[in-house]
Enzyme design. Structure first.
Site, PDB file in Angstrom:
ATOM      1  CG  ASP A 262    -109.722  66.244 -68.258  1.00  0.00           C
ATOM      2  OD1 ASP A 262    -110.662  65.620 -67.728  1.00  0.00           O
ATOM      3  OD2 ASP A 262    -109.254  65.941 -69.375  1.00  0.00           O
TER       4      ASP A 262
ATOM      5  CG  HIS B 204    -118.339  66.018 -70.079  1.00  0.00           C
ATOM      6  ND1 HIS B 204    -118.502  65.053 -71.050  1.00  0.00           N
ATOM      7  CD2 HIS B 204    -117.136  65.752 -69.492  1.00  0.00           C
ATOM      8  CE1 HIS B 204    -117.452  64.250 -71.055  1.00  0.00           C
ATOM      9  NE2 HIS B 204    -116.608  64.654 -70.121  1.00  0.00           N
TER      10      HIS B 204
HETATM   11  C1  HEM Z   1    -113.597  67.045 -75.545  1.00  0.00           C
HETATM   12  C2  HEM Z   1    -113.500  65.960 -74.832  1.00  0.00           C
HETATM   13  C3  HEM Z   1    -113.605  65.945 -73.345  1.00  0.00           C
HETATM   14  C4  HEM Z   1    -113.334  66.944 -72.440  1.00  0.00           C
HETATM   15  C5  HEM Z   1    -112.828  68.360 -72.715  1.00  0.00           C
HETATM   16  C6  HEM Z   1    -113.622  66.417 -71.127  1.00  0.00           C
HETATM   17  C7  HEM Z   1    -113.475  67.134 -69.955  1.00  0.00           C
HETATM   18  C8  HEM Z   1    -113.947  66.704 -68.727  1.00  0.00           C
HETATM   19  C9  HEM Z   1    -114.023  67.530 -67.540  1.00  0.00           C
HETATM   20  C10 HEM Z   1    -113.561  68.983 -67.459  1.00  0.00           C
HETATM   21  C11 HEM Z   1    -114.565  66.787 -66.555  1.00  0.00           C
HETATM   22  C12 HEM Z   1    -114.885  67.239 -65.122  1.00  0.00           C
HETATM   23  C13 HEM Z   1    -113.740  67.083 -64.181  1.00  0.00           C
HETATM   24  C14 HEM Z   1    -113.328  65.661 -63.951  1.00  0.00           C
HETATM   25  O1  HEM Z   1    -113.975  64.924 -63.214  1.00  0.00           O
HETATM   26  O2  HEM Z   1    -112.356  65.263 -64.571  1.00  0.00           O
HETATM   27  C15 HEM Z   1    -114.810  65.460 -67.093  1.00  0.00           C
HETATM   28  C16 HEM Z   1    -115.348  64.390 -66.410  1.00  0.00           C
HETATM   29  C17 HEM Z   1    -115.524  63.132 -66.931  1.00  0.00           C
HETATM   30  N1  HEM Z   1    -115.351  62.755 -68.243  1.00  0.00           N
HETATM   31 FE1  HEM Z   1    -114.751  63.949 -69.753  1.00  0.00          FE
HETATM   32  N2  HEM Z   1    -114.047  65.114 -71.254  1.00  0.00           N
HETATM   33  C18 HEM Z   1    -114.054  64.793 -72.586  1.00  0.00           C
HETATM   34  C19 HEM Z   1    -114.428  63.586 -73.151  1.00  0.00           C
HETATM   35  C20 HEM Z   1    -114.802  62.477 -72.431  1.00  0.00           C
HETATM   36  C21 HEM Z   1    -115.078  61.172 -72.994  1.00  0.00           C
HETATM   37  C22 HEM Z   1    -114.963  60.830 -74.477  1.00  0.00           C
HETATM   38  C23 HEM Z   1    -115.402  60.359 -71.958  1.00  0.00           C
HETATM   39  C24 HEM Z   1    -115.762  58.890 -71.946  1.00  0.00           C
HETATM   40  C25 HEM Z   1    -115.684  58.072 -72.966  1.00  0.00           C
HETATM   41  C26 HEM Z   1    -115.327  61.139 -70.738  1.00  0.00           C
HETATM   42  C27 HEM Z   1    -115.574  60.647 -69.475  1.00  0.00           C
HETATM   43  C28 HEM Z   1    -115.605  61.417 -68.334  1.00  0.00           C
HETATM   44  C29 HEM Z   1    -115.940  60.889 -67.021  1.00  0.00           C
HETATM   45  C30 HEM Z   1    -116.248  59.431 -66.680  1.00  0.00           C
HETATM   46  C31 HEM Z   1    -115.907  61.973 -66.135  1.00  0.00           C
HETATM   47  C32 HEM Z   1    -116.198  61.945 -64.630  1.00  0.00           C
HETATM   48  C33 HEM Z   1    -117.694  62.075 -64.397  1.00  0.00           C
HETATM   49  C34 HEM Z   1    -118.007  62.040 -62.894  1.00  0.00           C
HETATM   50  O3  HEM Z   1    -118.094  60.933 -62.351  1.00  0.00           O
HETATM   51  O4  HEM Z   1    -118.115  63.113 -62.289  1.00  0.00           O
HETATM   52  N3  HEM Z   1    -114.966  62.423 -71.074  1.00  0.00           N
HETATM   53  N4  HEM Z   1    -114.439  65.454 -68.431  1.00  0.00           N
END
Ligand code: HEM
Length: 295
Positions: A136, A207
């Site tokens: 993450d 996601h």
């Molecule tokens: C259960 C809840 C969540 C989990 C387990 C989760 C997990 C992850 C993972 C594993 C990634 C890919 C690796 C990384 O770039 O960090 C990611 C990317 C991302 N997440 Fe989440 N996330 C969650 C909720 C959210 C929420 C609520 C938001 C926004 C309000 C969010 C916004 C983002 C963004 C902006 C990226 C990067 C996308 C990119 O530009 O590649 N995430 N998240």
């Protein structure tokens, strides 16, 4: 000179405590005993305010357009509840005992005016992975781009930051039943080394696809500082993110929850659900000190 709360940017700490308080009545100032500015041994502390409390505090200016979190009724019955609290304290560092002692100080000092209504203790899981096993933070802004994403850049609130705090509960047994390839399609990255899926391999409802957004040609950037939290029976993520612009959170959530009119929602919602939701404002450090009458 622009100041900001340094806790936002120190990465990689082993332990986290998240405290959310609800004011018992309207307050115009916070108790003198609140440990707003004392250093945490081996760690950092961030203090942020919900809109209701902000508007009441005499010593703190509210940025215009600051709104409270409102519930999201998404596609296919997916929901994000609103539990807007008034004060948020984030403690993180290397010494769990010192963080714990500080949490007790906050609770006791705020007791005359506010109740502790949500608390989570987080930890670094392996090499900064979410409990699903995926890294993450891979696409988080790096270097100077962190401040550009997280801090208001100009004007009287420069150095301040908008905060989204949301506790999520995972269905880990459901997620672990998926094949590795299906898990990777839910997230949009490989599991072992966090390489983004490309071309046809990247599903439009992963996601990453739902959160790698552009508005009017500009990337919607936030700076995420989430942490694994909970026990084996309510394991999940304390989603914590900072932004120069509060609207970005809503755009991202609308995209995840299927409210952008393209008929898609985030596949991750089938395996995790938010159980709290608050917006806060983390004032610049000098404004925080003034608010607590520390100089
Ligand atoms: C259960 C809840 C969540 C989990 C387990 C989760 C997990 C992850 C993972 C594993 C990634 C890919 C690796 C990384 O770039 O960090 C990611 C990317 C991302 N997440 Fe989440 N996330 C969650 C909720 C959210 C929420 C609520 C938001 C926004 C309000 C969010 C916004 C983002 C963004 C902006 C990226 C990067 C996308 C990119 O530009 O590649 N995430 N998240």
């Amino acid at each position: 000179m622009t100041t900001y709360q340094t806790a936002i940017f120190r990465e990689g700490t082993a332990h986290q405590i998240f405290l959310e308080f609800t004011a018992r009545e309207a307050v115009t100032s916070l108790p003198d005993e609140a440990p707003a500015d004392s250093a945490v041994d081996g760690g950092e502390q961030l203090v942020a305010f919900g809109g209701g409390l902000l508007r009441g505090l005499e010593a703190l200016e509210t940025p215009p357009d600051t709104v409270d979190f409102t519930p999201i009724e998404g596609a296919e019955g997916f929901r994000a509840p609103a539990t807007q609290r008034d004060l948020f304290v984030w403690l993180h560092g290397e010494k769990r005992d010192e963080l714990f002692a500080r949490a007790l100080e906050w609770r006791d000092s705020l007791y005359p005016v506010a109740d502790l209504t949500h608390e989570d203790h987080g930890f670094r899981f392996r090499d900064s992975r979410d409990l699903t096993g995926f890294v993450d933070g891979s696409a988080n802004p790096k270097g100077d781009a962190q401040q550009a994403a997280a801090l208001i850049q100009t004007g009287e609130h420069a150095g301040g930051s908008f905060v989204l705090a949301q506790r999520w509960v995972h269905n880990l047994s459901g997620f672990s039943k998926l094949s590795m390839a299906d898990q990777e399609r839910v997230i949009g990255r490989t599991k072992s080394d966090s390489i983004e899926l490309e071309g046809d391999a990247m599903p439009p409802d992963s996601h990453v696809s739902r959160t790698d957004l552009k508005r009017d040609g500009n990337a919607v950037k936030i700076y995420r500082r989430s942490s694994p939290v909970g026990t084996s029976s309510d394991a999940g993520l304390y989603f914590l993110a900072f932004s120069a612009d509060q609207q970005r959170f809503r755009w991202l959530l609308d995209s995840m929850f299927g409210l952008t009119g393209d008929g898609l929602h985030d596949h991750l919602l089938h395996f995790s659900r938010p159980v709290t939701g608050s917006f806060f404002y983390a004032p610049p450090r000098d404004a925080l000190l003034r608010a607590f009458d520390l100089r």
